[in-house]
Structures are given as C-alpha cells and as structure tokens.
Design a protein around this motif. Structure first.
Motif: not given
Length: 253
Positions: A12-19, A22-27, A48-49
C-alpha cells in the motif's frame, strides 16, 4: 496515513506514493528489512513526503533525556523496557506481521539510535511465548553499539502492569526515566534528584502535526523512512539471533 498490520505496508505504501500522495506509515515500516528497503526505494523514486510514525520520539520524557544526554559524557549503557497488558488484537499473533519484536521492540530499537546517536552492530536475543501461540510476547536483547557501548532492551506483553523504563549510563552520571509515567531522575554518585518536566503530550497528535508541517513545506521530514528501515534491521538481527541461539550482525555492519 497508514495504520495497518505491517505486512500490508509493502503493497500500500508504494501505491500511495505512486498516486502522488505524501505518506505517514505506522511503525514497523515493514515486517522485515527487505520489505522496508523496497519502501525506502519507492519513496526516493516518487519524491513524495514519506515519514514513519515512530511516535515515542515525541514523548516528553524521551525529549528531555535527549536534551540532557551530552552531559553524561561518553556513553556506557542504554537500557530500555516496555511492559504492558496482553493485547486483544489477534493479528499480533500472526507470523506474517505479528510478534512483540516487530511491533513493540521496534520502538525501543529506534530509541536506542535516537537517544544515543549510535548504530547497533550486533544483537543477541532470547524470546518467550507466555500467552501467545505462534509469535513471541516477550524478549530480551543485548546490542553491541558502535564505539563499544551496550544496549539492553526487554519487552513483555504478558503482565497486568505497564511501564516504559529508559536508562542512560555515562561516564559522568545516569539518567533514569519512564515514558509511560512521566518520570525522569538524574543520578550523580549516590545522590538522585527528580527533574521537573513539561506536561506529557499526546504523541500521536504531535506526530501528525510534524507530518502536516512537512507536507506544507514548513519543516523537513523529521523521521524519514530510512529511520524506520534501520529499526527493522535490528528487529531482523534479533529474530535471527533468537532462532539460531547465537549473536547476529545487524545489516550494514
């Protein structure tokens, strides 16, 4: 903002970045270092951020310890523990993304680096299954840090009490705190004194505010994905050590 079991981050992180988001992802950033590296590379490609939510960095006690660490002189030992009640989240006992090493230990491993400025080179770790069936719910680890200092980390998710102990031992004294109970003490010789602290703050709120500030270009990203990768690399070394019953090198060291 992605707050999911870590095995879902890798997709999901790459999908959001490619869209273009910016992404904040939980540890933890990913369930293992291989997955975390893919996310770091995706963030670099996208431009992206991207930030990992190592929320304990925003804790009042943690910040106070970091501000005072230089007064200790050369560091000898950093020791941390987190202990708390059994979790009702069933996915935490799923080997795909669960276990206390990944989901709680990663906080402590990040704080080892954040509070000392030192990288972990080698890990020796032992785990326990007290209440869980497929993953560990307790561990104890010793880390060899760059420069010769030691890190001692233990976590337990099978008790009826909660704490967050942090101790830094240096050539000139000690700092002993608890990030759950809002306590900090300085020790010199045989004397100890309590250090007054500002009010405790909600760390998730502070983390979200830092992310928003970075999105608007007001401040740099405070915890880039590379920081999350470093913590996951320590998790991997500890997992390997527990399985092989011997010390293991941390990736890159």
């Amino acid at each position: 903002v992605l707050v999911l079991p870590p095995d879902q981050h890798v997709r999901l992180v790459p999908e959001a970045l490619d869209a273009g988001k910016g992404v904040l992802v939980e540890k933890p950033l990913a369930p293992d270092a291989e997955g975390a590296r893919r996310l770091v590379e995706a963030a670099r490609r996208s431009g992206q951020i991207a930030m990992v939510a190592q929320t304990l960095r925003f804790n009042t006690v943690v910040r106070a310890i970091r501000e005072r660490r230089e007064a200790l002189g050369e560091l000898r030992v950093i020791s941390l523990s987190q202990r708390f009640e059994p979790s009702t989240r069933t996915w935490l006992d799923d080997p795909a993304g669960g276990g206390i090493l990944r989901n709680t230990g990663v906080h402590s491993f990040d704080l080892v680096r954040f509070l000392t400025g030192l990288e972990a080179q080698e890990a020796l770790c032992f785990t326990q299954r007290v209440l869980t069936q497929q993953t560990e719910d307790a561990f104890g680890a010793v880390l060899k840090l760059a420069g010769g200092a030691l890190g001692v980390v233990e976590n337990n998710r099978a008790t009826a009490a909660r704490n967050g102990r942090i101790e830094l031992v240096g050539e000139k004294g000690q700092l002993c705190g608890d990030h759950v109970h809002g306590l900090l003490m300085e020790i010199q010789g045989a004397s100890a004194r309590s250090i007054p602290l500002p009010p405790m703050v909600p760390t998730v709120r502070e983390c979200l505010a830092a992310f928003a500030s970075a999105l608007h270009g007001r401040t740099p990203v405070p915890i880039p994905l590379e920081e999350g990768l470093r913590a996951v690399e320590i998790v991997d070394a500890c997992r390997e050590s527990a399985e092989m019953k011997m010390p293991r090198r941390v990736a890159g060291h």
